[in-house]
Design a protein around this motif. Sequence first.
Motif, PDB file in Angstrom:
ATOM      1  N   ALA A  89       0.826  -1.215   0.000  1.00 56.53           N
ATOM      2  CA  ALA A  89       0.000   0.000   0.000  1.00 56.53           C
ATOM      3  C   ALA A  89       0.859   1.263   0.000  1.00 56.53           C
ATOM      4  O   ALA A  89       0.532   2.243  -0.689  1.00 56.53           O
ATOM      5  CB  ALA A  89      -0.924  -0.006   1.211  1.00 56.53           C
ATOM      6  N   LEU A  90       1.950   1.258   0.755  1.00 55.62           N
ATOM      7  CA  LEU A  90       2.741   2.479   0.917  1.00 55.62           C
ATOM      8  C   LEU A  90       3.580   2.819  -0.309  1.00 55.62           C
ATOM      9  O   LEU A  90       3.877   3.996  -0.546  1.00 55.62           O
ATOM     10  CB  LEU A  90       3.647   2.359   2.144  1.00 55.62           C
ATOM     11  CG  LEU A  90       2.933   2.457   3.492  1.00 55.62           C
ATOM     12  CD1 LEU A  90       3.897   2.154   4.627  1.00 55.62           C
ATOM     13  CD2 LEU A  90       2.315   3.840   3.673  1.00 55.62           C
ATOM     14  N   VAL A  91       3.956   1.823  -1.083  1.00 54.18           N
ATOM     15  CA  VAL A  91       4.732   2.089  -2.298  1.00 54.18           C
ATOM     16  C   VAL A  91       3.998   3.083  -3.196  1.00 54.18           C
ATOM     17  O   VAL A  91       4.618   3.924  -3.867  1.00 54.18           O
ATOM     18  CB  VAL A  91       5.016   0.768  -3.045  1.00 54.18           C
ATOM     19  CG1 VAL A  91       5.496   1.047  -4.466  1.00 54.18           C
ATOM     20  CG2 VAL A  91       6.054  -0.042  -2.293  1.00 54.18           C
ATOM     21  N   GLU A  92       2.650   3.021  -3.184  1.00 52.63           N
ATOM     22  CA  GLU A  92       1.843   3.915  -4.015  1.00 52.63           C
ATOM     23  C   GLU A  92       1.935   5.371  -3.561  1.00 52.63           C
ATOM     24  O   GLU A  92       1.569   6.292  -4.300  1.00 52.63           O
ATOM     25  CB  GLU A  92       0.377   3.470  -3.992  1.00 52.63           C
ATOM     26  CG  GLU A  92       0.139   2.050  -4.477  1.00 52.63           C
ATOM     27  CD  GLU A  92       0.338   1.901  -5.975  1.00 52.63           C
ATOM     28  OE1 GLU A  92       0.253   2.926  -6.687  1.00 52.63           O
ATOM     29  OE2 GLU A  92       0.595   0.769  -6.419  1.00 52.63           O
ATOM     30  N   PHE A  93       2.392   5.588  -2.327  1.00 53.82           N
ATOM     31  CA  PHE A  93       2.499   6.960  -1.793  1.00 53.82           C
ATOM     32  C   PHE A  93       3.913   7.519  -1.890  1.00 53.82           C
ATOM     33  O   PHE A  93       4.142   8.687  -1.563  1.00 53.82           O
ATOM     34  CB  PHE A  93       2.046   7.000  -0.331  1.00 53.82           C
ATOM     35  CG  PHE A  93       0.564   6.850  -0.159  1.00 53.82           C
ATOM     36  CD1 PHE A  93      -0.270   7.974  -0.205  1.00 53.82           C
ATOM     37  CD2 PHE A  93      -0.010   5.606   0.025  1.00 53.82           C
ATOM     38  CE1 PHE A  93      -1.633   7.841  -0.059  1.00 53.82           C
ATOM     39  CE2 PHE A  93      -1.379   5.466   0.168  1.00 53.82           C
ATOM     40  CZ  PHE A  93      -2.201   6.582   0.126  1.00 53.82           C
ATOM     41  N   GLU A 124      11.495   1.747   4.566  1.00 54.64           N
ATOM     42  CA  GLU A 124      11.959   1.192   3.289  1.00 54.64           C
ATOM     43  C   GLU A 124      10.989   1.534   2.158  1.00 54.64           C
ATOM     44  O   GLU A 124      11.411   1.908   1.060  1.00 54.64           O
ATOM     45  CB  GLU A 124      12.111  -0.328   3.399  1.00 54.64           C
ATOM     46  CG  GLU A 124      13.306  -0.770   4.217  1.00 54.64           C
ATOM     47  CD  GLU A 124      13.366  -2.287   4.367  1.00 54.64           C
ATOM     48  OE1 GLU A 124      12.570  -2.983   3.694  1.00 54.64           O
ATOM     49  OE2 GLU A 124      14.198  -2.773   5.155  1.00 54.64           O
ATOM     50  N   SER A 125       9.706   1.420   2.420  1.00 53.12           N
ATOM     51  CA  SER A 125       8.698   1.656   1.378  1.00 53.12           C
ATOM     52  C   SER A 125       8.683   3.096   0.895  1.00 53.12           C
ATOM     53  O   SER A 125       8.453   3.366  -0.287  1.00 53.12           O
ATOM     54  CB  SER A 125       7.304   1.283   1.910  1.00 53.12           C
ATOM     55  OG  SER A 125       7.258  -0.051   2.329  1.00 53.12           O
ATOM     56  N   LEU A 126       8.913   4.027   1.831  1.00 54.09           N
ATOM     57  CA  LEU A 126       8.831   5.456   1.502  1.00 54.09           C
ATOM     58  C   LEU A 126      10.196   6.113   1.380  1.00 54.09           C
ATOM     59  O   LEU A 126      10.272   7.323   1.134  1.00 54.09           O
ATOM     60  CB  LEU A 126       8.008   6.178   2.582  1.00 54.09           C
ATOM     61  CG  LEU A 126       6.545   5.733   2.729  1.00 54.09           C
ATOM     62  CD1 LEU A 126       5.899   6.459   3.906  1.00 54.09           C
ATOM     63  CD2 LEU A 126       5.764   6.003   1.450  1.00 54.09           C
ATOM     64  N   ASP A 127      11.268   5.330   1.555  1.00 54.00           N
ATOM     65  CA  ASP A 127      12.629   5.879   1.554  1.00 54.00           C
ATOM     66  C   ASP A 127      12.719   7.041   2.543  1.00 54.00           C
ATOM     67  O   ASP A 127      13.134   8.150   2.210  1.00 54.00           O
ATOM     68  CB  ASP A 127      13.014   6.345   0.146  1.00 54.00           C
ATOM     69  CG  ASP A 127      14.514   6.587   0.004  1.00 54.00           C
ATOM     70  OD1 ASP A 127      15.278   6.070   0.837  1.00 54.00           O
ATOM     71  OD2 ASP A 127      14.906   7.323  -0.923  1.00 54.00           O
ATOM     72  N   LEU A 128      12.341   6.760   3.780  1.00 56.94           N
ATOM     73  CA  LEU A 128      12.146   7.784   4.802  1.00 56.94           C
ATOM     74  C   LEU A 128      13.297   7.760   5.810  1.00 56.94           C
ATOM     75  O   LEU A 128      13.660   6.693   6.294  1.00 56.94           O
ATOM     76  CB  LEU A 128      10.824   7.506   5.526  1.00 56.94           C
ATOM     77  CG  LEU A 128      10.234   8.577   6.433  1.00 56.94           C
ATOM     78  CD1 LEU A 128       9.647   9.713   5.589  1.00 56.94           C
ATOM     79  CD2 LEU A 128       9.142   7.953   7.311  1.00 56.94           C
ATOM     80  N   PRO A 129      13.866   8.923   6.149  1.00 56.41           N
ATOM     81  CA  PRO A 129      14.902   8.956   7.191  1.00 56.41           C
ATOM     82  C   PRO A 129      14.317   8.664   8.564  1.00 56.41           C
ATOM     83  O   PRO A 129      13.130   8.909   8.818  1.00 56.41           O
ATOM     84  CB  PRO A 129      15.443  10.386   7.110  1.00 56.41           C
ATOM     85  CG  PRO A 129      14.338  11.189   6.516  1.00 56.41           C
ATOM     86  CD  PRO A 129      13.617  10.265   5.580  1.00 56.41           C
ATOM     87  N   ALA A 130      15.139   8.138   9.461  1.00 57.69           N
ATOM     88  CA  ALA A 130      14.668   7.707  10.779  1.00 57.69           C
ATOM     89  C   ALA A 130      14.036   8.841  11.570  1.00 57.69           C
ATOM     90  O   ALA A 130      13.061   8.632  12.303  1.00 57.69           O
ATOM     91  CB  ALA A 130      15.825   7.096  11.572  1.00 57.69           C
ATOM     92  N   ASP A 131      14.554  10.060  11.418  1.00 60.23           N
ATOM     93  CA  ASP A 131      14.048  11.160  12.251  1.00 60.23           C
ATOM     94  C   ASP A 131      12.686  11.666  11.805  1.00 60.23           C
ATOM     95  O   ASP A 131      12.065  12.467  12.501  1.00 60.23           O
ATOM     96  CB  ASP A 131      15.057  12.303  12.316  1.00 60.23           C
ATOM     97  CG  ASP A 131      15.264  13.001  10.977  1.00 60.23           C
ATOM     98  OD1 ASP A 131      14.865  12.446   9.926  1.00 60.23           O
ATOM     99  OD2 ASP A 131      15.832  14.112  10.977  1.00 60.23           O
TER     100      ASP A 131
END
Length: 333
Positions: A89-93, A124-131
């Motif tokens: 689901a998150l890959v689409e966002f 991983e899905s959103l390529d999001l930094p930890a912070d």
Amino acid sequence: MGKNITVLGAGAWGTAFGQVLADAGNTVTMWAKEQQIVEGIRDHHHNAVRLPSVEKLPDNMTATGDRAEAVKNADIVVVAIAAQFARVALVEFKGLIPDHAIVVSLMKGIERGTNKRMDEVVRESLDLPADRFAAISGPNLSKEIADRHPAATVVACTNLDNATKVAEACTTSYFKPFVTTDVIGLEMCGSLKNVTALAVGMARGAGYGENTAAMIETRGLAELTALGVAAGADPKTFFGLAGVGDLIATCGSSLSRNYTFGANLGKGLTVEEATKVSNGVAEGVPTTDAVVALGDQLDVPTPLAYQMSRVLNEGISCSEMLAGLFGHEVTGE
């Protein structure tokens, strides 16, 4: 000043938390795939499908089925999707969420096949930094929060300032968030206690009483704490709201889908039959095998998860499950 907050997923917990956010003074947009739910929230301020107990949702809640429209102005994006479907689901966002937005997970589970926590799946899905990632977990039964009963939760983020921003955005007269930097501990608590709730529910359904329930809960707590510490969590987290607190609520209420699912197994229903009568997803079911695999990976014994895995995959009885929890030798607690 209120923030623009989007909630991805309009199930019972997502909708109840959306109401908390709206009560806190934010402008809330719910995203859902189901057109009936979107129209119900947008046009009638009512989610008849997933949260019918709330007759009227706040006026500052709306809904859309358009992904880009849902998140385009979001300061905070809350993810309330079934854990095993989160990655797809998150890959689409990806690429749609503003660069400044904090992404918050309400999900509780370990991903099957990868044995990854939801913080890992989301990042991983959103390529999001930890912070920019936060997780929320605690003794939060959705119907009670929807009814605005007093409750507390924990917000975890490696950046304490961002954890505080999220906590401030969901603080109301009846909902009190605390903050921590222990994301791993919070995630492990939220995921692993569901397996314990299945076992407690099964014991209750089979007719066992308080002693048996207390035994399962305390041994379950020991098991999930050992797994969490091996994964890098702070052991103190397991004795707070996200650990013991959530365990008490989830293992003691018919409002808990995991407890109810287990109770139906204890009464003699098969996994397939219990699934059919369940109202929503019991995350402990797909999480159980993942917990066993995670224990093998971290070299931590998981007797409770293993026995519940046998219940779900082999159909063993509650008495067989309980008998398999302990060996014959005497050991220290």
